[in-house]
Design a protein around this motif. Structure first.
Motif, short mmCIF file in Angstrom:
data_model
loop_
_atom_site.label_atom_id
_atom_site.label_comp_id
_atom_site.label_asym_id
_atom_site.label_seq_id
_atom_site.Cartn_x
_atom_site.Cartn_y
_atom_site.Cartn_z
N ASN A 243 -30.16 74.64 -32.16
CA ASN A 243 -29.99 73.34 -32.77
C ASN A 243 -30.06 72.21 -31.76
OD1 ASN A 243 -29.80 74.04 -35.42
ND2 ASN A 243 -27.63 74.55 -35.26
N ALA A 244 -30.40 72.56 -30.56
CA ALA A 244 -30.50 71.51 -29.54
C ALA A 244 -31.82 71.62 -28.83
CB ALA A 244 -29.34 71.61 -28.58
N VAL A 245 -32.89 71.48 -29.57
CA VAL A 245 -34.23 71.46 -28.98
C VAL A 245 -34.42 70.12 -28.29
CG1 VAL A 245 -36.69 71.49 -29.49
CG2 VAL A 245 -35.13 72.99 -30.76
N PHE A 246 -35.01 70.16 -27.10
CA PHE A 246 -35.24 68.89 -26.39
C PHE A 246 -36.47 68.22 -27.00
CE2 PHE A 246 -33.16 69.84 -22.00
CZ PHE A 246 -32.00 70.22 -22.63
N ALA A 247 -36.26 67.05 -27.55
CA ALA A 247 -37.36 66.38 -28.25
C ALA A 247 -38.04 65.33 -27.39
CB ALA A 247 -36.84 65.74 -29.52
N ASP A 248 -37.26 64.61 -26.59
CA ASP A 248 -37.86 63.57 -25.77
C ASP A 248 -36.98 63.32 -24.56
OD1 ASP A 248 -39.16 60.18 -26.47
OD2 ASP A 248 -39.59 61.65 -24.89
N ILE A 249 -37.58 62.78 -23.53
CA ILE A 249 -36.81 62.45 -22.33
C ILE A 249 -37.13 61.01 -21.91
CG2 ILE A 249 -36.60 64.77 -21.37
CD1 ILE A 249 -39.01 64.12 -19.60
N GLU A 250 -36.23 60.44 -21.16
CA GLU A 250 -36.48 59.10 -20.63
C GLU A 250 -35.70 58.95 -19.33
OE1 GLU A 250 -38.60 56.93 -21.53
OE2 GLU A 250 -37.96 55.10 -20.55
N TYR A 257 -32.33 60.96 -19.55
CA TYR A 257 -31.72 61.04 -20.88
C TYR A 257 -32.57 61.96 -21.74
CZ TYR A 257 -28.97 57.07 -19.36
OH TYR A 257 -28.12 56.27 -18.65
N VAL A 258 -31.90 62.83 -22.49
CA VAL A 258 -32.63 63.80 -23.30
C VAL A 258 -32.21 63.65 -24.76
CG1 VAL A 258 -33.06 66.24 -23.71
CG2 VAL A 258 -32.74 65.41 -21.38
N LEU A 259 -33.19 63.57 -25.62
CA LEU A 259 -32.91 63.49 -27.05
C LEU A 259 -33.03 64.90 -27.61
CD1 LEU A 259 -32.54 61.62 -29.56
CD2 LEU A 259 -35.02 61.62 -29.76
N THR A 260 -32.00 65.37 -28.28
CA THR A 260 -32.07 66.72 -28.83
C THR A 260 -32.19 66.66 -30.34
OG1 THR A 260 -29.68 66.95 -29.08
CG2 THR A 260 -30.63 67.60 -26.96
N GLU A 261 -32.80 67.68 -30.89
CA GLU A 261 -32.95 67.74 -32.34
C GLU A 261 -32.82 69.19 -32.78
OE1 GLU A 261 -36.90 66.31 -33.15
OE2 GLU A 261 -37.84 68.13 -32.38
N LEU A 320 -37.64 57.95 -27.21
CA LEU A 320 -36.73 57.22 -26.34
C LEU A 320 -37.55 56.22 -25.54
CD1 LEU A 320 -34.43 60.01 -24.83
CD2 LEU A 320 -33.80 58.29 -26.53
N ALA A 321 -36.96 55.07 -25.28
CA ALA A 321 -37.62 54.09 -24.42
C ALA A 321 -36.53 53.37 -23.64
CB ALA A 321 -38.43 53.09 -25.23
N SER A 322 -36.92 52.79 -22.51
CA SER A 322 -35.90 52.09 -21.74
C SER A 322 -36.47 50.84 -21.11
CB SER A 322 -35.33 53.00 -20.65
OG SER A 322 -36.32 53.25 -19.68
N ASP A 323 -35.58 49.92 -20.86
CA ASP A 323 -35.94 48.69 -20.17
C ASP A 323 -35.20 48.72 -18.84
OD1 ASP A 323 -36.31 46.13 -19.22
OD2 ASP A 323 -35.82 45.15 -21.11
N SER A 324 -35.95 48.96 -17.75
CA SER A 324 -35.27 49.15 -16.47
C SER A 324 -34.66 47.86 -15.95
CB SER A 324 -36.23 49.74 -15.43
OG SER A 324 -37.35 48.91 -15.32
N ILE A 325 -35.17 46.73 -16.42
CA ILE A 325 -34.62 45.46 -15.93
C ILE A 325 -33.25 45.21 -16.53
CG2 ILE A 325 -34.98 42.98 -15.81
CD1 ILE A 325 -37.98 43.54 -15.95
N SER A 326 -33.12 45.41 -17.83
CA SER A 326 -31.83 45.17 -18.47
C SER A 326 -30.96 46.42 -18.49
CB SER A 326 -32.04 44.67 -19.90
OG SER A 326 -32.76 45.65 -20.63
N GLY A 327 -31.58 47.58 -18.19
CA GLY A 327 -30.81 48.83 -18.21
C GLY A 327 -30.48 49.33 -19.59
#
Lengths: 452, 154
Positions: A243-250, A257-261, A320-327
């Motif tokens: 139940n914790a398949v890794f779906a995306d990383i960032e 950060y890992v998104l699990t599904e 998943l997405a991130s903004d490295s400037i604002s964190g």
């Protein structure tokens, strides 16, 4: 006699008049020439270098190149700026890199520009040969895998050569490469390029903090490394929970950060975080920390209309997405309608991870802090709109450009789709691509070439 | 001619003499925006008339007015009033006098005129002769063809 005199006199007058006129004309012509010389439009090729450099620094990437074509003195300034890497042009919109296009059975790489909606083909194709694949991009670099690189397996008991791929950063403009470790310490595979479903880098390899993280396809683990490491580090999921398949990383600020599904129905379950930088400094493998659990409760996932949609032949995509400037870490949910000839994106819902009473939570947001998100299956990058130059509509902030190649169905050939989602108005616009024939398994990702 | 209006140094007047002899009386704090003039004053404290040999009176007047009035709104409209020749002379003046704000404003304006335009169009507007050899030009074009995105119609 009188007549003759009169005639002669008038003739002389006429003649002198002509002469007068003639010299007057000549004088006037001279003056005219002088005046027109002064008034002749000034030539801009002899402007001081300092000024030309100031102008260059205000041009976008494409204008920067065209500047060099105007005349030899401008070209000289352009060339010098390439050599000395200064001044640099203003940041530009990324191009969509489509590779594995098949035009007349020729493998080509195409670059689609959002500015003029045209497809460009680099004269020297970025990829030659079926052994090269592009797995990701960051700034002006492409992250590549070369499946043809052969290395002897370290255990000499096997007489067979095991083919191990090489991974590297590649900047096609100066044709520069930075190798990544090739030792993977995992069993041999037939299709290396399918090994990773995601491959992300925190920055270009020229930065000392460059971290690369990769998500294994179908497995529940990730690998990470830095450009000068001896081998990749592999993180195996601690309790192999289906139940914790890794779906995306960032990657963001040294953490992965890992998104699990869940395996079935693809319900998102949690966001885990691995502190990679800390793992390097302490030389111990990173441990997963749960950032947010029970995601499905926090996402409007359970609201009736979305649940119904799933049963009405819609699919959900999470990124998943991130903004490295604002964190800020974002989670994007895209609802795609599969009821028509081709998939249609119906809704984009954006969340950010926020701290509420020191507890991380998902909060739905209607803006990206003025940024523009370029999203594809392979990468996600947020660019501050204020750094871009160009047409107002194009560079307006709080928009998402999403490019995706939907899996093949009988009614719908493999074709990438680009849509633009405006967070403020909620409108989704489809951006048509010039229609090339695509080869097997095309990939698209956003790529922002540098000029050096 | 130069006159000292009052004892306070902020309203001390300075005279700038343009290349065609035109004289301009400016306040010290205005003149100080021209870093070249500032350096001149630093070198010779008692100077009252400063020669500006590279700038015509017409353009010096425009420069002085720019310094007095500059703000976001003014800057946005400023460059629209001048033809290409005046723009160049103003840019050269701003460069010689070392006025960073005016240089930025004008360079931004020039960049806007280049934005998304073909090299042929730029040559026309800026009155530049194409002195590339045909081989050079073809080479440059081929090398970066994929970067030539987004050109407006001339």
């Amino acid at each position: 006699m009188k007549h003759w005199v009169f005639f002669a006199a008038s003739f002389m007058v006429l003649l002198s008049g002509c002469c007068c006129k003639f010299t007057k004309k000549r004088e006037m012509k001279k003056r005219d020439e002088q005046v027109s010389k002064d008034e002749k439009q000034r030539n801009w090729s002899k402007i001081p270098t300092q000024i030309l450099e100031l102008i260059l620094s205000r041009l976008s990437r494409a204008d920067f190149y065209r500047f060099g074509e105007v005349c030899t003195s401008w070209r000289h300034v352009f060339k010098q700026s390439i050599i000395y890497r200064s001044p640099s042009p203003l940041p530009s919109m990324p191009l969509l890199l489509l590779y594995r296009l098949h035009l007349f059975n020729d493998i080509k790489t195409g670059l689609f520009s959002l500015i003029d909606r045209k497809m460009y083909f680099p004269r020297i194709p970025f990829f030659q040969g079926s052994n090269l694949h592009c797995l990701g991009s960051i700034n002006g670099w492409l992250i590549m895998i070369d499946t043809n690189a052969t290395r002897l397996s370290s255990s000499s008991s096997n007489s067979n050569h095991h083919r191990f791929p090489s991974f590297f950063f590649w900047n096609p403009i100066p044709n520069a490469r930075v190798m990544l470790p090739s030792r993977l310490n995992i069993p041999y595979r037939a299709n290396w390029y399918k090994l990773f479903s995601k491959l992300k880098a925190s920055s270009g390899p020229d930065s000392p903090d460059c971290l690369v993280a990769a998500l294994f396809t179908g497995q529940h683990n990730i690998a990470f490394c830095r450009p000068h490491d001896e081998s990749w580090n592999i993180i195996y999921v601690e309790n192999n929970n289906p139940n914790a398949v890794f779906a995306d990383i960032e990657l963001l600020h040294g953490k992965c950060y890992v998104l699990t599904e869940t395996l079935n129905y693809r319900n998102i379950t949690s966001i885990l975080v691995y502190d990679l930088q800390e793992s390097y400094s302490s030389s111990s493998p990173p441990k997963a920390k749960v950032l947010i659990s029970q995601l499905h409760q926090q996402v409007e996932y359970n609201s009736p209309n979305i649940r119904d949609l799933i049963f009405q032949n819609h699919q959900l995509f999470f990124y998943l997405a991130s903004d490295s400037i604002s964190g800020i870490l974002y989670l994007i949910l895209i609802i795609v309608d599969y009821n028509n000839v081709h998939p249609i994106e119906r809704e984009f819902i954006v969340y950010k991870v926020d701290n509420f009473n020191n507890v991380p939570m998902l909060v739905r947001v209607m803006d990206l802090n003025g940024g523009i998100l370029f999203l594809s299956h392979r990468d996600s990058k947020i660019v501050p709109s204020s750094t871009l130059t160009g047409h107002e509509d194009l560079i307006r902030g709080n928009n998402i450009y999403y490019a995706h190649v939907y899996p093949y169905t009988e009614s719908c050939p493999l074709m990438p789709r680009i849509v633009k989602f405006c967070m403020t108005s909620g409108r989704i616009n489809h951006i048509p691509l010039p229609n090339p024939e695509l080869g097997s398994e095309p990939t698209c990702l956003w790529f922002n070439p540098t000029i050096w | 001619m130069a006159e000292e209006k009052s004892q306070a140094s902020s309203s001390k007047m300075l005279t700038l003499k343009a290349s065609d002899g035109v004289l301009f009386e400016v306040e010290l704090n205005i003149a100080k925006e021209m870093k070249t003039v500032q350096a001149y004053i630093d070198d010779c404290e008692d100077i009252e008339t400063i020669p500006i040999p590279n700038v015509l009176g017409k353009h010096l007047a425009i420069v002085i007015e720019y310094i007095k009035k500059t703000n976001e709104e003014y800057d946005a409209e400023f460059e629209k009033q001048w033809n290409m020749d005046d723009l160049q002379l103003l840019l050269l003046a701003a460069n010689y006098l070392n006025i960073s704000g005016l240089q930025e404003c004008l360079c931004k304006a020039i960049a806007k005129r280049i934005e998304n335009k073909s090299p042929e169009y730029v040559r026309k507007v800026f009155n530049i002769e194409n002195d590339h050899s045909p081989e050079e030009e073809a080479k440059l074009r081929k090398e970066y063809k994929w970067a030539f995105e987004g050109v407006d119609k001339d």
